[in-house]
Design a protein around this motif. Structure first.
Motif, mmCIF file in Angstrom:
data_model
loop_
_atom_site.group_PDB
_atom_site.id
_atom_site.type_symbol
_atom_site.label_atom_id
_atom_site.label_comp_id
_atom_site.label_asym_id
_atom_site.label_seq_id
_atom_site.Cartn_x
_atom_site.Cartn_y
_atom_site.Cartn_z
ATOM 1 N N PRO A 15 -4.688 -3.062 8.503
ATOM 2 C CA PRO A 15 -3.918 -3.269 7.271
ATOM 3 C C PRO A 15 -4.380 -4.499 6.494
ATOM 4 O O PRO A 15 -4.818 -5.495 7.086
ATOM 5 N N GLN A 16 -4.267 -4.395 5.168
ATOM 6 C CA GLN A 16 -4.523 -5.523 4.273
ATOM 7 C C GLN A 16 -3.371 -5.583 3.289
ATOM 8 O O GLN A 16 -2.969 -4.549 2.733
ATOM 9 N N VAL A 17 -2.820 -6.756 3.055
ATOM 10 C CA VAL A 17 -1.742 -6.951 2.080
ATOM 11 C C VAL A 17 -2.194 -8.019 1.099
ATOM 12 O O VAL A 17 -2.627 -9.104 1.512
ATOM 13 N N ARG A 18 -2.093 -7.700 -0.192
ATOM 14 C CA ARG A 18 -2.536 -8.635 -1.228
ATOM 15 C C ARG A 18 -1.522 -8.696 -2.363
ATOM 16 O O ARG A 18 -0.948 -7.672 -2.739
ATOM 17 N N PRO A 19 -1.334 -9.885 -2.962
ATOM 18 C CA PRO A 19 -0.505 -9.974 -4.163
ATOM 19 C C PRO A 19 -1.251 -9.338 -5.328
ATOM 20 O O PRO A 19 -2.471 -9.473 -5.436
#
Length: 134
Positions: free
Chosen positions: A27-31
């Protein structure tokens, strides 16, 4: 999948979200910056978006999640001082628009358009109206 009027109003009042994608290492989470469209899809933009890992992740795995949230102000009639927000899960579509949907002097014409398939919202409607709709 349709958003409620409260969800639309809340989403339009916000300018920052977090996009979750699945990449080669998990997983990758970015604003991200975003715009809510009239058909309840959301366009995510950014500078050089096509070159970003989130764009490549969305191309490889179209299932994404977008969280738009904040802390309600102390005088909020629904959730004073509590966290509130909307989570949208759905399918990503990669598009190049004629013009950037936001920040035209900074963002590229490329967008990740999220087509909602599930909406989870909390503390943006009167008590008892939180929802988790598939």
């Amino acid at each position: 999948m349709s958003l409620t009027s409260e969800e639309r109003a809340y989403i339009r009042s916000q300018s920052l979200a977090r996009l979750a994608t699945i990449g080669p290492n998990g997983p990758q989470v970015r604003p991200v910056g975003f715009v809510l469209n009239d058909d309840d899809t959301l366009d995510i933009g950014g500078p050089k978006l096509r070159e970003s890992q989130k764009y490549r992740n969305a191309r490889a795995h179209a299932e994404v999640a977008l969280v738009i949230d904040d802390m309600a102000p102390a005088d909020d009639p629904i959730a004073a001082g509590w966290g509130r927000g909307v989570e949208i899960r759905g399918r990503a579509e990669l598009l190049t628009l004629d013009a950037p949907p936001m920040a035209p002097d900074f963002f590229s014409n490329d967008v990740i358009r999220v087509h909602p398939s599930r909406v989870i919202s909390w503390h943006i409607a009167p008590e008892g109206q939180a929802r988790d709709i598939v």
